[in-house]
Design an enzyme around this catalytic site. Structure first.
Site, PDB file in Angstrom:
ATOM      1  CD  GLU A  32      -2.963  -1.098   2.281  1.00 29.09           C
ATOM      2  OE1 GLU A  32      -3.976  -1.806   2.203  1.00 29.09           O
ATOM      3  OE2 GLU A  32      -2.657  -0.441   3.305  1.00 29.09           O
ATOM      4  CG  HIS A  38      -8.546   0.013   2.559  1.00 30.08           C
ATOM      5  ND1 HIS A  38      -7.693   0.955   2.036  1.00 30.08           N
ATOM      6  CD2 HIS A  38      -7.779  -0.794   3.340  1.00 30.08           C
ATOM      7  CE1 HIS A  38      -6.465   0.734   2.480  1.00 30.08           C
ATOM      8  NE2 HIS A  38      -6.491  -0.321   3.277  1.00 30.08           N
TER       9      HIS A  38
END
Length: 241
Positions: free
Chosen positions: A142, A175
């Site tokens: 990420e 997400h």
């Protein structure tokens, strides 16, 4: 943007979509191993997460193999000692940003709690290896994707605020919990700040890894901690009388 970065983005997106094919394959394997019902669904999803994240991490590191050498001699980087301090301080900054964001969400009527976190904890209970993904591999990927590549590209064209805002919103939507976009955006801002402040991607990676690890540990022993707090409160009450 470098062509290697495009390949990394493609690999990351492919990983996010790979469950469409990968989970059914794992379910076939699991069925042969005797998994049934809910166990079949949880373990198939969990093992595919581990496999897909590990493969993607290897691909990303392969594309960044030359850049890792340049990282050691890049100008305007914070010293190692300063970077360590920022990484440690970044953990507290990240939690503080979370508290503020959660307070804002609560004030506008958004219920606290993350479905994403609950699902991960459920997977960890069945497949402990998922903890490695959530605490180590996930943060590495990420930070490389959302801070080094996306934020880095935007920061070359606009000021910090807008570059951090856009990359953080993308980070939040990635997400799959748009209802908590404020929470994820707050985290994105924090890690983007750490990256710009030190010019070392390892700093937000370490802060992100540490934060995730703490959250996983706290969630794993939540019942025990609640029981301990109750006992401590009872003991304190008895001491008063």
């Amino acid at each position: 943007m470098k062509k290697e970065y495009w390949f990394i983005l493609i690999a990351y997106i492919a990983m996010q979509l790979s469950s469409i094919v990968g989970v059914p394959i794992m379910m076939g394997v699991g069925f042969g191993l005797g998994w049934r019902g809910e166990e079949l669904q949880i373990k198939s999803g969990g093992y595919w997460i581990v496999i897909s994240f590990v493969i993607t991490l290897l691909i990303v590191l392969l594309f960044l193999r030359n850049e890792r050498k340049q990282e050691l001699v890049r100008e305007h980087q914070s010293s190692v000692s300063t970077s360590v301090l920022w990484a440690i301080g970044g953990v507290f900054m990240a939690f503080f940003a979370q508290i503020i964001a959660a307070s804002i969400e609560k004030a506008i009527g958004i219920e606290p709690g993350s479905e994403n976190t609950l699902r991960i904890m459920e997977l960890i209970q069945s497949i402990p290896a998922v903890m490695i993904v959530s605490s180590i591999i996930g943060p590495i990927l990420e930070e490389i994707v959302f801070r080094k590549i996306i934020f880095g590209a935007l920061y070359k064209k606009m000021n910090f605020f807008f570059a951090a805002l856009l990359s953080s919103v993308i980070f939040g939507f990635a997400h799959f919990e748009p209802i908590h976009i404020i929470l994820y955006s707050a985290m994105g801002f924090t890690f983007a700040f750490l990256y710009v402040k030190t010019n070392r991607i390892l700093v937000p990676i370490i802060a992100h890894m540490t934060m995730n690890t703490i959250v996983v540990i706290l969630q794993s022993y939540r019942e025990e901690m609640e029981e301990f707090i109750k006992q401590a409160e009872t003991a304190a009450f008895l001491l008063l009388f």
